[in-house]
Design a protein around this motif. Sequence first.
Motif, PDB file in Angstrom:
ATOM      1  N   ASP A   1     -36.378  51.046 -41.180  1.00  0.00           N
ATOM      2  CA  ASP A   1     -35.490  49.885 -41.030  1.00  0.00           C
ATOM      3  C   ASP A   1     -36.239  48.716 -40.401  1.00  0.00           C
ATOM      4  O   ASP A   1     -36.039  47.561 -40.774  1.00  0.00           O
ATOM      5  CB  ASP A   1     -34.294  50.243 -40.125  1.00  0.00           C
ATOM      6  N   GLU A   2     -37.092  49.037 -39.425  1.00  0.00           N
ATOM      7  CA  GLU A   2     -37.804  47.982 -38.698  1.00  0.00           C
ATOM      8  C   GLU A   2     -38.634  47.114 -39.654  1.00  0.00           C
ATOM      9  O   GLU A   2     -38.576  45.879 -39.611  1.00  0.00           O
ATOM     10  CB  GLU A   2     -38.711  48.682 -37.688  1.00  0.00           C
TER      11      GLU A   2
ATOM     12  N   ASN B   1     -28.753  51.421 -46.002  1.00  0.00           N
ATOM     13  CA  ASN B   1     -28.050  52.382 -45.135  1.00  0.00           C
ATOM     14  C   ASN B   1     -27.162  51.604 -44.155  1.00  0.00           C
ATOM     15  O   ASN B   1     -27.236  50.362 -44.084  1.00  0.00           O
ATOM     16  CB  ASN B   1     -29.037  53.307 -44.397  1.00  0.00           C
ATOM     17  N   LEU B   2     -26.332  52.349 -43.411  1.00  0.00           N
ATOM     18  CA  LEU B   2     -25.354  51.682 -42.544  1.00  0.00           C
ATOM     19  C   LEU B   2     -26.027  50.899 -41.433  1.00  0.00           C
ATOM     20  O   LEU B   2     -25.538  49.838 -41.031  1.00  0.00           O
ATOM     21  CB  LEU B   2     -24.381  52.720 -41.958  1.00  0.00           C
ATOM     22  N   SER B   3     -27.152  51.407 -40.935  1.00  0.00           N
ATOM     23  CA  SER B   3     -27.777  50.682 -39.829  1.00  0.00           C
ATOM     24  C   SER B   3     -28.361  49.348 -40.317  1.00  0.00           C
ATOM     25  O   SER B   3     -28.260  48.323 -39.632  1.00  0.00           O
ATOM     26  CB  SER B   3     -28.770  51.603 -39.117  1.00  0.00           C
ATOM     27  N   GLN B   4     -28.917  49.337 -41.530  1.00  0.00           N
ATOM     28  CA  GLN B   4     -29.388  48.049 -42.082  1.00  0.00           C
ATOM     29  C   GLN B   4     -28.212  47.094 -42.290  1.00  0.00           C
ATOM     30  O   GLN B   4     -28.329  45.882 -42.069  1.00  0.00           O
ATOM     31  CB  GLN B   4     -30.106  48.255 -43.423  1.00  0.00           C
TER      32      GLN B   4
ATOM     33  N   ALA C   1     -25.434  46.934 -40.556  1.00  0.00           N
ATOM     34  CA  ALA C   1     -25.002  46.395 -39.265  1.00  0.00           C
ATOM     35  C   ALA C   1     -25.993  45.324 -38.794  1.00  0.00           C
ATOM     36  O   ALA C   1     -25.593  44.259 -38.290  1.00  0.00           O
ATOM     37  CB  ALA C   1     -24.889  47.522 -38.242  1.00  0.00           C
ATOM     38  N   SER C   2     -27.286  45.587 -38.966  1.00  0.00           N
ATOM     39  CA  SER C   2     -28.292  44.595 -38.552  1.00  0.00           C
ATOM     40  C   SER C   2     -28.167  43.323 -39.383  1.00  0.00           C
ATOM     41  O   SER C   2     -28.350  42.211 -38.872  1.00  0.00           O
ATOM     42  CB  SER C   2     -29.708  45.141 -38.724  1.00  0.00           C
TER      43      SER C   2
ATOM     44  N   GLU D   1     -25.384  41.209 -38.066  1.00  0.00           N
ATOM     45  CA  GLU D   1     -25.797  40.487 -36.845  1.00  0.00           C
ATOM     46  C   GLU D   1     -26.670  39.289 -37.182  1.00  0.00           C
ATOM     47  O   GLU D   1     -26.476  38.190 -36.656  1.00  0.00           O
ATOM     48  CB  GLU D   1     -26.647  41.402 -35.952  1.00  0.00           C
TER      49      GLU D   1
ATOM     50  N   ASN E   1     -27.636  58.154 -47.896  1.00  0.00           N
ATOM     51  CA  ASN E   1     -27.761  56.983 -47.008  1.00  0.00           C
ATOM     52  C   ASN E   1     -27.062  55.727 -47.511  1.00  0.00           C
ATOM     53  O   ASN E   1     -26.571  54.933 -46.717  1.00  0.00           O
ATOM     54  CB  ASN E   1     -29.244  56.632 -46.803  1.00  0.00           C
TER      55      ASN E   1
ATOM     56  N   TYR F   1     -18.000  51.039 -46.326  1.00  0.00           N
ATOM     57  CA  TYR F   1     -18.250  50.011 -45.302  1.00  0.00           C
ATOM     58  C   TYR F   1     -17.811  48.628 -45.801  1.00  0.00           C
ATOM     59  O   TYR F   1     -17.080  47.909 -45.122  1.00  0.00           O
ATOM     60  CB  TYR F   1     -19.744  50.024 -44.967  1.00  0.00           C
TER      61      TYR F   1
END
Length: 196
Positions: A41-42, A69-72, A74-75, A78, A159, A166
């Motif tokens: 993700d980073e 994926n969900l974390s991407q 959310a980022s 933001e 993923n 979402y």
Amino acid sequence: ISEYGIPQISTGDLLRAAVSSGSELGQKAKAAMDAGQLVSDEIVLGMIEERLKEDDAQKGFILDGFPRNLSQAASLDELLAKTGQPLQGALLIDVDFDVLMKRLTGRLSCKNCGAVFNRYTSPPKVENTCDSCGHDELYHRADDNEETIGNRLAVYEENTAPLIGYYDEKGLLKRVNGVGEMEDILNAIKAELATI
Ligand code: AMP
């Protein structure tokens, strides 16, 4: 996409460019890409953040292959809240896995303009030559082999598929049937985009 006057930003294209340039980032991403796994993700978020700062993205953009994926996701929310450009829609182009397998194992892309052909279903008029720009170098992606595609589809299920819920909950999801004639699919996509 040229009709909309905004760029199509593909994390896959950005990553492939980084791999062929041999940059440090490209070297880090290559193993995951060859295996059909997600790049960290980073790395991907850093790339998107930089790309969205460019002039051509200030009036809007289409993100292709991101978030995965969900974390991407959310980022991304933001990041876009900071820049005041919240997402207006998320497009799901629905295609069964067996159809995808045929499309990917036969896929040929133009090195110059990115136009996509298929060895089996929509070959270029002249062998190895792009119908769109005339360039004479079509390539088959290294990760478009059955084994890697199998991994990519499993990664998608685990993923990426949760993103459907979402974006649906946020009222942003647009769904299009991606099986059929290219022109019909394109028209269905345009009709969905017109509702935004
Ligand atoms: P694509 O061109 O979208 O099919 O992506 C090709 C490969 O690049 C994927 O199989 C991943 O290894 C990597 N990739 C592309 N986009 C992302 C992303 N948003 N997050 C993580 N890895 C990605």
